[in-house]
Design a protein around this motif. Structure first.
Motif, PDB file in Angstrom:
ATOM      1  N   PRO A   1      66.912  40.654  32.445  1.00 23.66           N
ATOM      2  CA  PRO A   1      65.580  41.258  32.373  1.00 23.66           C
ATOM      3  C   PRO A   1      65.057  41.671  33.754  1.00 23.66           C
ATOM      4  N   GLY A   2      64.519  42.891  33.812  1.00 24.41           N
ATOM      5  CA  GLY A   2      64.006  43.417  35.062  1.00 24.41           C
ATOM      6  C   GLY A   2      65.047  44.112  35.914  1.00 24.41           C
ATOM      7  N   LEU A   3      66.316  44.001  35.519  1.00 22.09           N
ATOM      8  CA  LEU A   3      67.422  44.617  36.244  1.00 22.09           C
ATOM      9  C   LEU A   3      68.238  45.474  35.284  1.00 22.09           C
TER      10      LEU A   3
ATOM     11  N   PRO B   1      68.082  52.727  38.919  1.00 22.43           N
ATOM     12  CA  PRO B   1      67.686  53.724  39.910  1.00 22.43           C
ATOM     13  C   PRO B   1      66.242  53.547  40.369  1.00 22.43           C
ATOM     14  N   GLY B   2      66.051  53.482  41.682  1.00 25.45           N
ATOM     15  CA  GLY B   2      64.714  53.438  42.268  1.00 25.45           C
ATOM     16  C   GLY B   2      64.083  52.072  42.374  1.00 25.45           C
ATOM     17  N   THR B   3      64.741  51.020  41.900  1.00 24.25           N
ATOM     18  CA  THR B   3      64.087  49.711  41.835  1.00 24.25           C
ATOM     19  C   THR B   3      64.522  48.739  42.938  1.00 24.25           C
TER      20      THR B   3
ATOM     21  N   VAL C   1      64.183  47.950  52.472  1.00 18.14           N
ATOM     22  CA  VAL C   1      64.576  49.171  53.181  1.00 18.14           C
ATOM     23  C   VAL C   1      64.593  50.319  52.185  1.00 18.14           C
ATOM     24  N   PRO C   2      64.363  51.566  52.639  1.00 20.62           N
ATOM     25  CA  PRO C   2      64.487  52.705  51.733  1.00 20.62           C
ATOM     26  C   PRO C   2      65.924  52.879  51.278  1.00 20.62           C
ATOM     27  N   ALA C   3      66.099  53.432  50.091  1.00 19.32           N
ATOM     28  CA  ALA C   3      67.441  53.543  49.508  1.00 19.32           C
ATOM     29  C   ALA C   3      68.360  54.442  50.312  1.00 19.32           C
TER      30      ALA C   3
ATOM     31  N   GLU D   1      63.047  36.451  41.177  1.00 20.28           N
ATOM     32  CA  GLU D   1      61.879  35.917  41.869  1.00 20.28           C
ATOM     33  C   GLU D   1      61.361  36.882  42.935  1.00 20.28           C
ATOM     34  N   ARG D   2      62.235  37.743  43.417  1.00 21.91           N
ATOM     35  CA  ARG D   2      61.880  38.685  44.483  1.00 21.91           C
ATOM     36  C   ARG D   2      61.521  40.067  43.965  1.00 21.91           C
ATOM     37  N   LEU D   3      61.592  40.272  42.644  1.00 19.48           N
ATOM     38  CA  LEU D   3      61.295  41.600  42.101  1.00 19.48           C
ATOM     39  C   LEU D   3      59.856  42.006  42.407  1.00 19.48           C
ATOM     40  N   ARG D   4      59.695  43.251  42.814  1.00 17.49           N
ATOM     41  CA  ARG D   4      58.391  43.829  43.094  1.00 17.49           C
ATOM     42  C   ARG D   4      58.319  45.191  42.410  1.00 17.49           C
ATOM     43  N   PRO D   5      57.112  45.662  42.101  1.00 14.45           N
ATOM     44  CA  PRO D   5      57.011  46.980  41.449  1.00 14.45           C
ATOM     45  C   PRO D   5      57.611  48.081  42.319  1.00 14.45           C
TER      46      PRO D   5
END
Length: 227
Positions: free
Chosen positions: A12-14, A75-77, A84-86, A127-131
């Motif tokens: 979930p979330g990934l 993509p984009g998450t 860092v930027p992708a 735990e580290r997921l951010r919008p």
């Protein structure tokens, strides 16, 4: 299942999590990794590596006795988690330590000590997921259905702004992202049993020849070999 015992799991979330291992009595195995717009965080006993996003085929070598546990960001998450930027990691295989310093070493040690390294890595990353940038879902859905100009107009930004934000979020400009998304959509349809001509048309290619050309360009081999 591939010769490496590769297997994906929901996360979930990934996009997913996955694991792969090669027996000690096996021959070395080279997997062709093709562009999908995703970023993977891969743990092995030697540490944690960040992979992608790729713009072309990348060989991934597994040697006898190798074992990998990983998570895949859609993509984009990934940028809010990695910090860092992708486009800073595009086409790269970067030690997480280069991005996180000692925190990456502590995470690698915790994953190595866990009974299930894959589950431990998933829990730590969640735990580290951010919008993500709120532009992300609109760009992905918009590029599947329309042009870069249509997407920029729908978001109320210029094409230059769209490119800048797309590079940071996805690692690609919007035109490259559109190619990658279309390529992956056609592959999914073909793997599900759709004839190549129908898969090409449904994914938005002009014809089957256009699809075949894009597969050679993005994957480095003919579509039937890839499938």
């Amino acid at each position: 299942m591939s010769p490496t015992g590769y297997r994906e799991y929901p996360a979930p979330g990934l996009a997913c999590s996955w694991a792969a291992a090669l027996p000690r009595d096996a021959e070395p195995f080279v997997q062709r990794v093709v562009p999908d717009g995703c970023v993977d965080l891969m743990w092995s006993p030697s540490g944690i590596t960040v992979a992608g996003p790729d713009t072309g085929p990348m060989p991934s070598v597994m040697r006898p006795g190798d074992a990998v546990a990983a998570v895949r960001f859609g993509p984009g998450t990934a940028p809010p988690v990695l910090g860092v930027p992708a486009d800073a990691i595009r086409d790269g295989r970067v030690p997480l330590r280069d991005l996180w310093g000692g925190e990456a070493d502590r995470l690698a040690e915790a994953v190595a000590a866990a009974p299930d390294p894959r589950a431990a890595l998933v829990a730590a990353v969640r735990e580290r997921l951010r919008p993500a940038d709120p532009l992300v879902p609109a760009v992905v859905s918009g590029l599947v259905a329309g042009s870069v100009r249509d997407v920029a107009d729908g978001l109320g930004i210029s094409e230059r702004q769209l490119r800048r934000r797309s590079l940071a979020a996805f690692g690609y400009g919007p035109k490259t992202l559109q190619r990658v998304l279309r390529f992956q959509r056609a592959l999914r349809l073909a793997r599900a049993g759709e004839p190549l001509a129908g898969a090409a048309f449904a994914a938005g290619y002009a014809d089957q020849a256009h699809f075949a050309h894009e597969v050679r360009d993005l994957a480095g081999e003919p579509v039937r070999n890839l499938l």
